[in-house]
Design a protein around this motif. Sequence first.
Motif, PDB file in Angstrom:
ATOM      1  N   THR A 300       0.699  -1.220  -0.009  1.00 42.59           N
ATOM      2  CA  THR A 300       0.161   0.024   0.054  1.00 42.59           C
ATOM      3  C   THR A 300       0.821   1.223  -0.090  1.00 42.59           C
ATOM      4  O   THR A 300       2.135   1.358   0.396  1.00 42.59           O
ATOM      5  CB  THR A 300      -0.780   0.125   1.193  1.00 42.59           C
ATOM      6  N   ARG A 762      -5.590   7.924   5.505  1.00 38.19           N
ATOM      7  CA  ARG A 762      -5.354   6.366   5.000  1.00 38.19           C
ATOM      8  C   ARG A 762      -5.676   5.693   6.172  1.00 38.19           C
ATOM      9  O   ARG A 762      -4.877   5.173   6.977  1.00 38.19           O
ATOM     10  CB  ARG A 762      -3.852   6.476   4.681  1.00 38.19           C
ATOM     11  N   HIS A 763      -6.952   5.403   6.408  1.00 39.88           N
ATOM     12  CA  HIS A 763      -7.254   4.746   7.636  1.00 39.88           C
ATOM     13  C   HIS A 763      -6.654   3.274   7.665  1.00 39.88           C
ATOM     14  O   HIS A 763      -6.450   2.826   8.836  1.00 39.88           O
ATOM     15  CB  HIS A 763      -8.871   4.932   7.816  1.00 39.88           C
ATOM     16  N   ASP A 764      -6.730   2.533   6.540  1.00 41.28           N
ATOM     17  CA  ASP A 764      -6.384   1.069   6.752  1.00 41.28           C
ATOM     18  C   ASP A 764      -4.796   1.143   7.074  1.00 41.28           C
ATOM     19  O   ASP A 764      -4.421   0.407   7.963  1.00 41.28           O
ATOM     20  CB  ASP A 764      -6.376   0.315   5.483  1.00 41.28           C
ATOM     21  N   ASP A 765      -4.094   1.966   6.620  1.00 44.91           N
ATOM     22  CA  ASP A 765      -2.688   1.796   6.955  1.00 44.91           C
ATOM     23  C   ASP A 765      -2.663   2.674   8.609  1.00 44.91           C
ATOM     24  O   ASP A 765      -1.523   2.136   9.246  1.00 44.91           O
ATOM     25  CB  ASP A 765      -1.916   3.004   6.085  1.00 44.91           C
ATOM     26  N   ARG A 768      -3.104  -0.567  10.568  1.00 43.94           N
ATOM     27  CA  ARG A 768      -2.141  -1.498  10.406  1.00 43.94           C
ATOM     28  C   ARG A 768      -0.919  -0.945  11.480  1.00 43.94           C
ATOM     29  O   ARG A 768      -0.566  -1.807  12.069  1.00 43.94           O
ATOM     30  CB  ARG A 768      -1.686  -1.402   9.362  1.00 43.94           C
ATOM     31  N   ARG A 790     -12.715   2.975  13.930  1.00 45.71           N
ATOM     32  CA  ARG A 790     -13.629   1.760  13.845  1.00 45.71           C
ATOM     33  C   ARG A 790     -15.088   2.180  14.167  1.00 45.71           C
ATOM     34  O   ARG A 790     -15.995   1.566  13.501  1.00 45.71           O
ATOM     35  CB  ARG A 790     -13.276   0.924  15.147  1.00 45.71           C
ATOM     36  N   ARG A 793     -16.668   3.182  11.023  1.00 47.25           N
ATOM     37  CA  ARG A 793     -16.887   2.116   9.935  1.00 47.25           C
ATOM     38  C   ARG A 793     -18.134   1.416  10.564  1.00 47.25           C
ATOM     39  O   ARG A 793     -18.457   0.335  10.220  1.00 47.25           O
ATOM     40  CB  ARG A 793     -15.614   1.284   9.847  1.00 47.25           C
TER      41      ARG A 793
END
Length: 858
Positions: A300, A762-765, A768, A790, A793
């Motif tokens: 990513t 970049r919330h997924d990163d 992570r 969270r 979402r």
Amino acid sequence: MRIAVFVENRNGVGLASEIMRAEGADAHSFHLLVADRDAANAGRLEQEAAARCEGLVARNLFPVDEGLDNAEFLEELGHRIRAFAEEERIDRLVFFDDQSQRGHRVAGVLGRTLPLILVQDCHLNFHYRKTGTGRRDQSWYYGDSDPAAVCVWGPATAHHLMFRSADADPPVHITGALGHSDDPALLRAARTTAHRPVKKPDERLRIAVLAQPLTRHGRLSREDHRARLGELRTALAEFGEVDTDPDPSTLDGYDVAVTFYATAYLQTLRADTPLILFSPPPLNIVFPTISHPLLRNVGTLGELVDVVADLKRSAKFPANEHGEPLEHFLAFQDDVAGRVLRVVEGAAVPVEPPAPRWTAEDEGAGPSRAERALRAVRGRVERPRSLAVLGLGFDYVTGVAIPVLTYTQALLAQSPVDVRYFDLGAYGRYEDVLTDLADAEVVLINSLAPFWRSPLAGELVPALRERGTSVVVYAHETEYVMNFEGSRNPLRHQEMVGLLPGLKVLCVSNAQADLFRGLGVSDPVVVYNTVPRDAHRARARRTPGARPRVVMVGSMQDRKGLDLFSRVAELAYGQGLPWRFAWIGQRTWRIGSSTLLSDRVGWMGALSRERVREELAASDVFFLSSVDDPMPLSVVEAVQQRLRTVTYHRVGSREVLDGVSGYRSFPEYTPESALDALRRVLDDEVSETEFGDVEELFDIPAFTARMTTALGLPGPGDPVPRPAGDGAPEAGSGQRPRPPVVPSRHSEYVIEDFTRHLAAGRHDDALRVGEDILCRRQPVDVLVGMAEIRAGRGEAEEACRLLSAAAIAGGDRARVWTEIGRIAGLLGARGRSVRQLARRESVRLRIGGQAARVLKRS
């Protein structure tokens, strides 16, 4: 022999010129064929041919600008190349791609009438994020046109071609890569163990973006490619100057390079430039993870930014923690062009197999009933298809990793087993190791060092066995090392000793096997070891010179006999012997204060494998002064070069060399006894037959057969069911483990990464990096930030868990409860009670704080 070479690009012209210059090529006539209607492209190919092929003119089968559409062009190409082959009486045709439109057409037209030899011209080993029933990237189908032979770069490509499916089974030859595998500079770069950056921490970087077009073959749309390239440049601009597609000759002026996917790693390795292989999410095809200090894979944009940020902050490149050795993909060989030419010369048109004769058994032409019954049983035995090698570092500097690295290269070339490497030192929790080893049926722990050096091995092994995974230890240590490590790490040592009786243990000598029997191991298996087939293996001179040279290869430490070697050199000098002594190996801290380091010895330090081979050939005796060595690889290398050898009586080499002319051992570990053995061996004649017999014992094929049998893996003669259909694994099973986040040296760096991703959206990163932080500590800002993501979402349960952790993590309590109340408001009805509690706690803490300040002032 009349050989045609069909080329489609300038790289192909260069490869053709290499083959035409190979030893023995003068006996053949070559024809260089081009099929290109574009005047500019055809002109570039003709110009390249004129410059590199020594007067050979490239023949274009089409006039430039000939008015044909694509379908007509391909149809006409088939007619014209068939006519050319007949008119010129062509005996062989070499080409470099059988899946391009033109290459596929050539293969389809000539495949049954002419031997076609396919030569690999680029990296082909890719993995996939997702696998399904549709057609894959064309790299998957390379060699699927049923050529007479395929010449590939390394064992990983051979493994793919041979075990891809039941239908495609081309004769594969591992020749190495033209222009790469026989390049000494690339070999040195491939086996380097460290990167020495020129920048200081926090200096701005020079960044090269190698933006290979991904629109070819439909790998990525033009719009996606441009969008990803723009995002990448914008994100990297924060860290320094960004250049796109610089000249390859200038790569050594950059601090780091980034590419979507390419064979660029060969150029960046030569330039000693770190390379980040970036596979953006829309790109299904993924470059394999290679273990090398100059290579890093990311999936990513956020991971890419983390790596570059870490490089800028610390001036140290965070390379892949795990991965396959580079030599799985690139076999280093001498005279690659000659190897390819020999394959070309020996190729023949594949013979169509005859139709099955269903009455063969009735007529007595088939195997006997006993043989058929045995085959039926073998066919039902399910052998493991996946091997994970676990250790503490894998390189060609220390001898402990060399045998297993060499073994897996040979294994890949002849067996369907999937091999992966994992460095235990990169993990902080054994649960993470278990997750990455989830698909491994056999786990091979390379040496006992992981038990002593890592706190995880003692927990990991019982967990793997409980799961049903076969756990095997390949031991390289004997009594001296066991005693030394046991005194330094007594608790871990005792834990290991308790685990060994329940494990399969592979040994390098019979003496070592006896040691493990004494520790409760019921049936240790002696497999010995092996060494790579190095390019430079000149033989030592048969008769010693007037001033014999005595050499030792090994790290400078007391166990290797520094003191004895020095005292023998002094003793020889005192007796007036004109002998020269040399020691090759790096200095270590394991040298006692009383150890003698004689001036009569030439201390040469660490040398490359190539230089070590040259030094062995220039010597008269290999004197292994070790007091304890189970089966030293340096002795095997000395035997390969027919160098007289002397070792201590208790060293493992004596088991296989005792009684061989050209070898002597000394029974007492004293300078006088060793010097006497050296005198005697100089008078011996080296027995070519006996030395050759020992060499065969340690040769790669013999060692591979022993290891494969001991591990219970399928070998060349074992029937193994092939994948169904196109050979694609089931969805998800083709995915390789994504390298985990590299732990930064300072926790504030990781928190900085989390904040950067959160601010950029970049919330997924952010999640992570946050999870990586929480494995080590629980900073409240990270907990609150992750809870907000969270909650946004709709993941209420996970958000509440994080808020609970934040409530007890410390920090400014009033501010923390205010943030908890704010985020609880995003959870709807489920967060109402949390919000009320947070408000009360926030007010209480603020009032309490104000009262404390008033009392303090009074």
